[in-house]
Write a protein that holds these residues in place. Sequence first.
Motif, PDB file in Angstrom:
ATOM      1  N   SER A   1      -0.707   4.685   0.008  1.00 26.63           N
ATOM      2  CA  SER A   1      -1.723   5.738   0.015  1.00 26.63           C
ATOM      3  C   SER A   1      -1.319   6.840   0.984  1.00 26.63           C
ATOM      4  O   SER A   1      -1.085   6.582   2.168  1.00 26.63           O
ATOM      5  N   GLU A   2      -1.247   8.057   0.478  1.00 31.17           N
ATOM      6  CA  GLU A   2      -0.915   9.189   1.328  1.00 31.17           C
ATOM      7  C   GLU A   2      -2.008   9.374   2.381  1.00 31.17           C
ATOM      8  O   GLU A   2      -3.201   9.358   2.063  1.00 31.17           O
ATOM      9  N   GLY A   3      -1.605   9.521   3.616  1.00 37.27           N
ATOM     10  CA  GLY A   3      -2.574   9.701   4.690  1.00 37.27           C
ATOM     11  C   GLY A   3      -2.924   8.423   5.425  1.00 37.27           C
ATOM     12  O   GLY A   3      -3.615   8.466   6.446  1.00 37.27           O
ATOM     13  N   ASP A   4      -2.431   7.254   4.936  1.00 41.91           N
ATOM     14  CA  ASP A   4      -2.670   6.005   5.663  1.00 41.91           C
ATOM     15  C   ASP A   4      -2.012   6.074   7.041  1.00 41.91           C
ATOM     16  O   ASP A   4      -0.916   6.618   7.181  1.00 41.91           O
ATOM     17  N   PRO A   5      -2.674   5.533   8.054  1.00 43.72           N
ATOM     18  CA  PRO A   5      -2.083   5.591   9.402  1.00 43.72           C
ATOM     19  C   PRO A   5      -0.824   4.747   9.503  1.00 43.72           C
ATOM     20  O   PRO A   5      -0.696   3.727   8.835  1.00 43.72           O
ATOM     21  N   ASN A   6       0.106   5.178  10.328  1.00 49.88           N
ATOM     22  CA  ASN A   6       1.323   4.435  10.617  1.00 49.88           C
ATOM     23  C   ASN A   6       1.170   3.842  12.012  1.00 49.88           C
ATOM     24  O   ASN A   6       0.836   4.558  12.957  1.00 49.88           O
TER      25      ASN A   6
ATOM     26  N   THR B   1      10.323   7.141  12.364  1.00 48.56           N
ATOM     27  CA  THR B   1       9.660   6.083  11.600  1.00 48.56           C
ATOM     28  C   THR B   1      10.593   4.884  11.447  1.00 48.56           C
ATOM     29  O   THR B   1      11.742   5.036  11.021  1.00 48.56           O
TER      30      THR B   1
ATOM     31  N   SER C   1       2.054  -5.392   6.915  1.00 47.67           N
ATOM     32  CA  SER C   1       1.438  -4.379   6.056  1.00 47.67           C
ATOM     33  C   SER C   1       2.260  -3.102   6.032  1.00 47.67           C
ATOM     34  O   SER C   1       1.860  -2.071   6.591  1.00 47.67           O
TER      35      SER C   1
ATOM     36  N   ASN D   1       4.001   0.351   4.614  1.00 49.85           N
ATOM     37  CA  ASN D   1       3.547   1.448   3.765  1.00 49.85           C
ATOM     38  C   ASN D   1       4.703   1.838   2.848  1.00 49.85           C
ATOM     39  O   ASN D   1       5.805   2.115   3.319  1.00 49.85           O
ATOM     40  N   THR D   2       4.461   1.841   1.546  1.00 51.62           N
ATOM     41  CA  THR D   2       5.518   2.164   0.593  1.00 51.62           C
ATOM     42  C   THR D   2       5.804   3.656   0.602  1.00 51.62           C
ATOM     43  O   THR D   2       4.918   4.471   0.356  1.00 51.62           O
TER      44      THR D   2
ATOM     45  N   ARG E   1       0.830  -1.215   0.000  1.00 52.95           N
ATOM     46  CA  ARG E   1       0.000   0.000   0.000  1.00 52.95           C
ATOM     47  C   ARG E   1       0.861   1.261   0.000  1.00 52.95           C
ATOM     48  O   ARG E   1       1.900   1.321   0.649  1.00 52.95           O
TER      49      ARG E   1
END
Length: 221
Positions: free
Chosen positions: A43-48, A183, A59, A61-62, A41
């Motif tokens: 998607s900008e704004g996806d929770p970390n 991060t 899962s 985040n790219t 995934r």
Amino acid sequence: MGFWFTLAIFVVSFVAYALLAPKPKLQNAKPAELGDFRFPRASEGDPNILFWGRVRLRSPNTLWYGNLKADPIKEKVKTGLFSSKRVTVGYEYSLTIALAWGLLTGSGAVYKKLWMGEKVIWEGSQSTGTVSVNKGGLFGGKKNGGGAIGDIDIYSGTFAQTINTHLQGLVPDSTLLPAFRGTVYMVMKSFNVGENPQIRALSAEVEAIPNGLGLGAVGSN
């Protein structure tokens, strides 16, 4: 005498046919493009996520991907009785991927295992630095799926992280590239992902033991 004469005629006719027969039209395989790959995934704004303890994260985040290279796999194919031709039958693919696993907890995360699909590509205990993967036969080996080969820069999520130098050389404007401080993330550098235009599911086992009370001895046991 008649037998040998007939045999000679047959041999001459066979050779003449082989020499005069049209050569098969062999085509080189075409390499996949970056758009043919499917990435985790992005998607900008996806929770970390924020995690504690020792967990397997499935899962990521790219953060960035690109730098695709296709190394041709060639094979000699016969085109006639006395001729052959080397054609491209496939490709080995390598590219750069930056993946975020979660947010900083405690003093930073420690990496324990990395997977591609359900196959372990690295195992150890390291929080920062570079780990090397050399699993050339992981997916079947040369001409049968390839393997996983390359270096991975890992980051534990501290606020002292610096910008990844490999990514700096790839993005159009490196002044806009963050250090992703706080991060937990990694950068797969020009990483060989095999002979198929796909990124197998990536997952990581990481450990983060917070010490919110400031105790002297905090561990997983």
